[in-house]
Design an enzyme around this catalytic site. Structure first.
Site, PDB file in Angstrom:
ATOM      1  N   GLU A 295      32.086 -33.863  62.759  1.00 40.81           N
ATOM      2  CA  GLU A 295      32.293 -33.956  64.205  1.00 40.81           C
ATOM      3  C   GLU A 295      30.915 -34.067  64.821  1.00 40.81           C
ATOM      4  O   GLU A 295      30.043 -33.224  64.576  1.00 40.81           O
ATOM      5  CB  GLU A 295      33.048 -32.722  64.719  1.00 40.81           C
ATOM      6  CG  GLU A 295      33.497 -32.851  66.166  1.00 40.81           C
ATOM      7  CD  GLU A 295      32.536 -32.192  67.130  1.00 40.81           C
ATOM      8  OE1 GLU A 295      31.929 -32.927  67.952  1.00 40.81           O
ATOM      9  OE2 GLU A 295      32.379 -30.971  67.075  1.00 40.81           O
ATOM     10  N   CYS A 329      29.832 -30.086  72.583  1.00 44.07           N
ATOM     11  CA  CYS A 329      30.175 -31.469  72.244  1.00 44.07           C
ATOM     12  C   CYS A 329      31.227 -32.008  73.197  1.00 44.07           C
ATOM     13  O   CYS A 329      31.313 -33.211  73.426  1.00 44.07           O
ATOM     14  CB  CYS A 329      30.703 -31.546  70.813  1.00 44.07           C
ATOM     15  SG  CYS A 329      29.571 -30.903  69.576  1.00 44.07           S
TER      16      CYS A 329
END
Length: 545
Positions: A295, A329
């Protein structure tokens, strides 16, 4: 072997403590903070359960008070990494063959220790001090989410093991087993979430794998306490080895090892792509094709329709962009606002932002704290200065910063007339939100622009009361976000509720917090047993009559 098929109940999400004034949890957390901030500890490399002191050291400091040293930590070199690999593969023999319920018990115990004992306040305090999080941001991360990872992953593992072939004809028994991978997993953790640092090595370990944990240099402090928690829960030595250090000193020997079995990564897109290329170039060295799960970055959006609730939209923008200083994120870093509501929204945003306090984590009245380190500070303020000098942008709030004591940057809102402006395209990873105001009549045109502006596809949100507008956005932004939110901020995914991950340049979208992630860490074996095997090779078609 057990003469029973055990059941792991579907967990409930860990309740989040609110640390309200006069609450017991507030008193306990403040006591632990006071204890930990007033001591400097030594953090070793941990290989096979043994503490290793390499002589090469660095410091863990408070981002909000960078003269305050929390710990000195040992850095692993190629020698220690190779020893960790050797030790991991030794531990692999017993751990991968241990009954699944015994493996899972370790992590269920870790969850209960973290939930019910002093460990909760230790991990939260470590995260607050070392990563500059306020008590709520620490609580939802290093306590609640990490507990959820342990409990839900244990549950998902049992669901995977239960998945068996649909049919066995008379005389046959078809079965499926889910073996651990033959190599070790390289768990590369980011600075911003303690829970991710805990999940990256343990989700493979639950499935019988072994791992090397390399935490970010700016979050070694909390990562060390995760290791101590796992040891307290009974994790056998060597199942997870702790190897803080530089990327090259740790990463190069890992990627060159024939026993390299996979990467579990959260971090920057360029780093992930570089590791993937290295793995591809080394394929002939490896005993099996490595699993690559990552990720990476995001350029997450909030898109508003003219029917949006102004206060709900503005609150989501503030929380989504500025909680934990925008260092998520999933943080909202670009927004598209229709012209008809901009004036009212702007007034609400500025009035609310004026009330935000920023400072030391020890002061619980601070909504924001410091960014993680000097590198981040310099990068983020570089974007702010770029916007200040541009004739295509205006800073309507914030834009100031100071690193004399800690790395503090004001919540900053930039409004641009260029929908391809630098801060609306590039990942800033800080408390900077860039807005583009569009003509109401260009709703669909601007949705298309939103979809095409960024290479990332992690999180995004639509705000509207008009259902047709929501449906249109949902369809047009289908591939723009792996986690899509309707009338909610694009941050705060909860394990078991919103499995997390994105595609495009945001990663492999293997959805941490779901069975989809765990399935990547097993190698299935089909077993067919024939109770009445044939004893003549001849088939009926061979006969003439």
């Amino acid at each position: 072997m057990s003469d029973a098929i055990f059941n792991v109940s579907l967990p409930q999400n860990e309740p989040v403590k609110n640390y309200a004034p006069e609450s017991q949890e507030r008193k306990l957390l403040k006591s632990k903070l006071n204890e930990m901030v007033n001591q400097t500890i030594e953090i070793p490399v941990i290989i096979g359960g043994k503490e290793v002191f390499t002589g090469s050291t660095d410091k863990c400091v408070c981002p909000h008070d960078h003269q305050k040293i929390l710990a000195n930590y040992q850095k692993a070199s190629e020698k220690e990494v190779n020893e960790a690999i050797k030790n991991s593969m030794k531990a692999h023999v017993e751990w991968s063959r241990m009954d699944w319920q015994d493996r899972i018990s370790v992590f269920l115990k870790a969850a209960d220790l973290l939930s019910q004992t002093e460990w909760r306040y230790t991990l939260n305090a470590a995260t607050m001090l070392g990563q500059s999080k306020n008590p709520f941001q620490a609580e939802i991360d290093s306590a609640a989410e990490l507990i959820d990872f342990f409990r839900f992953n244990a549950y998902y593992a049992t669901q995977i093991y239960k998945e068996q072939p649909l049919y066995s004809p008379v005389g046959l028994w078809n079965r499926m087993e889910y073996r651990a991978l033959e190599g070790f997993i390289f768990a590369v953790a980011p600075f911003n979430f303690t829970s991710i640092c805990g999940n990256l090595p343990t989700s493979p370990a639950i499935m019988g794998n072994v791992a090397l944990l390399k935490p970010a240099s700016s979050s070694v402090y909390s990562a060390y306490f995760i290791m101590k928690l796992l040891q307290a829960a009974g994790l056998p030595d060597g199942v997870i080895n702790f190897v803080p250090g530089s990327g090259s000193q740790v990463g190069n020997p890992v990627m060159n090892s024939e026993y390299f079995g996979g990467i579990h990564f959260t971090g920057s897109t360029p780093t992930f792509q570089s590791m993937w290329r290295t793995a591809a170039n080394n394929l002939s060295k490896y005993k099996s094709y490595p699993r690559i799960v990552g990720e990476t970055g995001g350029k997450d959006f909030i898109f508003a329709h003219s029917s949006a609730d102004i206060k709900a939209l503005g609150t989501a923008m503030i929380r989504g962009a500025f909680e934990y200083q925008g260092q998520k994120c999933s943080a909202a870093s670009r927004a598209y606002i229709p012209k008809s509501i901009w004036s009212e929204l702007k007034e609400f945003l500025i009035s609310e932002l004026k009330t935000i306090k920023m400072g030391d984590v020890l002061d619980f009245t601070n909504f924001m704290n410091a960014v993680i380190d000097k590198g981040a500070f310099d990068t983020i303020t570089g974007y702010i200065e770029f916007a200040k000098k541009s004739n295509e942008a205006e800073i309507i709030f914030g834009g100031n910063y100071d690193n004399s004591k800690g790395y503090f940057i004001e919540p900053t809102i930039i409004v641009t007339t260029n929908p391809k402006f630098k801060t609306i395209e590039e990942e800033v990873f800080g408390p900077v939100l860039t807005l583009f105001v569009y003509e109401d009549s260009k709703y669909e045109e601007t949705l298309k622009l939103c979809d095409e502006t960024s290479p990332y596809s992690l999180t995004g949100a639509i705000f509207a009361q008009d259902r047709k507008a929501i449906v249109t956005a949902d369809k047009m932004l289908r591939n723009a976000a792996g986690n899509f939110y309707i009338n909610d901020k694009p941050t705060g995914a909860v394990v078991g509720q919103q499995p997390f991950g994105g595609a495009r340049a945001s990663g492999t979208n293997d959805k941490a917090g779901s069975y989809l992630n765990l399935i990547r860490w097993v190698s299935a074996r089909t077993i067919k047993e024939n109770f009445i095997p044939p004893k003549d090779y001849r088939y009926s078609f061979l006969n003439e009559k």
